[in-house]
Design a protein around this motif. Structure first.
Motif, PDB file in Angstrom:
ATOM      1  N   UNK A  49       0.615  -1.372  -0.148  1.00  0.00           N
ATOM      2  CA  UNK A  49      -0.079   0.136   0.020  1.00  0.00           C
ATOM      3  C   UNK A  49       0.897   1.129  -0.005  1.00  0.00           C
ATOM      4  N   UNK A  50       2.132   1.277   0.843  1.00  0.00           N
ATOM      5  CA  UNK A  50       2.906   2.477   0.736  1.00  0.00           C
ATOM      6  C   UNK A  50       3.477   2.530  -0.645  1.00  0.00           C
ATOM      7  N   UNK A  51       3.752   1.242  -0.970  1.00  0.00           N
ATOM      8  CA  UNK A  51       4.639   1.635  -2.453  1.00  0.00           C
ATOM      9  C   UNK A  51       3.430   1.990  -3.417  1.00  0.00           C
ATOM     10  N   UNK A  52       2.339   1.747  -3.415  1.00  0.00           N
ATOM     11  CA  UNK A  52       1.299   2.274  -4.318  1.00  0.00           C
ATOM     12  C   UNK A  52       1.108   3.771  -4.044  1.00  0.00           C
ATOM     13  N   UNK A  53       0.968   4.178  -2.803  1.00  0.00           N
ATOM     14  CA  UNK A  53       0.734   5.480  -2.607  1.00  0.00           C
ATOM     15  C   UNK A  53       2.047   6.339  -3.359  1.00  0.00           C
ATOM     16  N   UNK A  54       3.314   5.980  -3.119  1.00  0.00           N
ATOM     17  CA  UNK A  54       4.302   6.487  -3.898  1.00  0.00           C
ATOM     18  C   UNK A  54       4.392   6.385  -5.398  1.00  0.00           C
ATOM     19  N   UNK A  55       3.820   5.425  -5.892  1.00  0.00           N
ATOM     20  CA  UNK A  55       3.828   5.174  -7.137  1.00  0.00           C
ATOM     21  C   UNK A  55       2.694   6.077  -7.725  1.00  0.00           C
ATOM     22  N   UNK A  56       1.395   6.311  -7.193  1.00  0.00           N
ATOM     23  CA  UNK A  56       0.552   7.180  -7.688  1.00  0.00           C
ATOM     24  C   UNK A  56       0.886   8.501  -7.507  1.00  0.00           C
ATOM     25  N   UNK A  57       1.924   8.950  -6.526  1.00  0.00           N
ATOM     26  CA  UNK A  57       2.437  10.193  -6.720  1.00  0.00           C
ATOM     27  C   UNK A  57       3.740  10.405  -7.936  1.00  0.00           C
ATOM     28  N   UNK A  58       3.640   9.621  -8.791  1.00  0.00           N
ATOM     29  CA  UNK A  58       5.000   9.530  -9.684  1.00  0.00           C
ATOM     30  C   UNK A  58       6.077   9.130  -9.441  1.00  0.00           C
ATOM     31  N   UNK A  59       6.560   8.618  -8.506  1.00  0.00           N
ATOM     32  CA  UNK A  59       7.712   8.129  -7.990  1.00  0.00           C
ATOM     33  C   UNK A  59       8.086   6.641  -8.442  1.00  0.00           C
ATOM     34  N   UNK A  60       8.979   6.396  -9.150  1.00  0.00           N
ATOM     35  CA  UNK A  60       9.501   5.054  -9.609  1.00  0.00           C
ATOM     36  C   UNK A  60       9.528   4.225  -8.431  1.00  0.00           C
ATOM     37  N   UNK A  61       8.904   3.022  -8.100  1.00  0.00           N
ATOM     38  CA  UNK A  61       8.931   2.129  -7.169  1.00  0.00           C
ATOM     39  C   UNK A  61       9.160   1.159  -7.477  1.00  0.00           C
ATOM     40  N   UNK A  62       9.869   0.033  -6.579  1.00  0.00           N
ATOM     41  CA  UNK A  62      10.150  -1.169  -6.818  1.00  0.00           C
ATOM     42  C   UNK A  62       9.734  -2.102  -5.537  1.00  0.00           C
ATOM     43  N   UNK A  63       9.096  -3.149  -5.787  1.00  0.00           N
ATOM     44  CA  UNK A  63       8.885  -4.283  -4.802  1.00  0.00           C
ATOM     45  C   UNK A  63       9.220  -5.347  -5.212  1.00  0.00           C
ATOM     46  N   UNK A  64      10.238  -5.782  -4.153  1.00  0.00           N
ATOM     47  CA  UNK A  64      11.065  -7.209  -4.674  1.00  0.00           C
ATOM     48  C   UNK A  64      10.859  -8.024  -3.540  1.00  0.00           C
ATOM     49  N   UNK A  65      10.224  -9.163  -3.674  1.00  0.00           N
ATOM     50  CA  UNK A  65      10.001 -10.147  -2.788  1.00  0.00           C
ATOM     51  C   UNK A  65      11.179 -11.370  -3.019  1.00  0.00           C
ATOM     52  N   UNK A  66      11.592 -11.576  -1.889  1.00  0.00           N
ATOM     53  CA  UNK A  66      12.830 -12.336  -1.798  1.00  0.00           C
ATOM     54  C   UNK A  66      12.495 -13.537  -0.994  1.00  0.00           C
ATOM     55  N   UNK A  67      13.096 -14.914  -1.514  1.00  0.00           N
ATOM     56  CA  UNK A  67      12.634 -16.143  -0.611  1.00  0.00           C
ATOM     57  C   UNK A  67      13.548 -15.670   1.052  1.00  0.00           C
ATOM     58  N   UNK A  68      12.681 -16.131   2.116  1.00  0.00           N
ATOM     59  CA  UNK A  68      13.550 -16.277   3.341  1.00  0.00           C
ATOM     60  C   UNK A  68      12.240 -15.527   4.270  1.00  0.00           C
ATOM     61  N   UNK A  69      12.819 -15.394   5.222  1.00  0.00           N
ATOM     62  CA  UNK A  69      12.160 -14.801   6.691  1.00  0.00           C
ATOM     63  C   UNK A  69      12.950 -13.940   7.126  1.00  0.00           C
ATOM     64  N   UNK A  70      12.248 -13.113   8.026  1.00  0.00           N
ATOM     65  CA  UNK A  70      13.053 -11.881   8.642  1.00  0.00           C
ATOM     66  C   UNK A  70      13.768 -12.570   9.597  1.00  0.00           C
ATOM     67  N   UNK A  71      13.749 -13.618  10.192  1.00  0.00           N
ATOM     68  CA  UNK A  71      14.782 -14.169  11.178  1.00  0.00           C
ATOM     69  C   UNK A  71      15.979 -14.789  10.509  1.00  0.00           C
ATOM     70  N   UNK A  72      17.036 -14.410  10.644  1.00  0.00           N
ATOM     71  CA  UNK A  72      18.315 -14.690   9.957  1.00  0.00           C
ATOM     72  C   UNK A  72      18.940 -15.916  10.731  1.00  0.00           C
ATOM     73  N   UNK A  73      19.569 -16.871  10.087  1.00  0.00           N
ATOM     74  CA  UNK A  73      20.387 -17.750  10.580  1.00  0.00           C
ATOM     75  C   UNK A  73      21.604 -17.775  10.113  1.00  0.00           C
TER      76      UNK A  73
END
Length: 109
Positions: free
Chosen positions: A77-101
């Motif tokens: 939603x935040x990405x879409x907000x900035x994108x609607x404002x004309x800002x180039x945005x990238x959402x990159x989903x990466x495999x993994x979790x927020x807990x690092x091993x």
């Protein structure tokens, strides 16, 4: 300006308060933080941003914690907000979790 986790909140706030940044990297942002999405929607960047990048792990939406489950949705939603404002945005989903091993990091030896 780049931030990771909670530092993302600082990075996004900084572009709303200072006119010296043109690109933002929000790595695995803590965009679950209560009230932060509303803050972003009510504060425009002080300077025209070239790009905002949101690299995010893909397991957040499957988290058992109901607050952490909101990270991907809020990020989108935040990405879409900035994108609607004309800002180039990238959402990159990466495999993994927020807990690092330890095996998540390359060996230095």
């Amino acid at each position: 300006m780049t931030g990771y986790s909670l530092a993302d909140l600082f990075a996004l706030c900084a572009v709303c308060r200072a006119d010296v940044f043109s690109r933002v990297g929000c790595m695995s942002g803590s965009l679950w933080f209560p009230g932060f999405r509303a803050y972003i929607f009510s504060h425009k960047p002080k300077h025209r941003l070239d790009c905002i990048c949101f690299p995010l792990v893909d397991k957040g939406a499957k988290a058992s914690d109901p607050i952490l489950k909101t990270i991907q949705e809020n990020t989108e939603e935040i990405r879409a907000f900035y994108q609607r404002s004309g800002i180039d945005t990238v959402l990159q989903l990466n495999p993994g979790s927020a807990v690092f091993q330890a095996e998540d990091f390359p060996s230095t030896g």
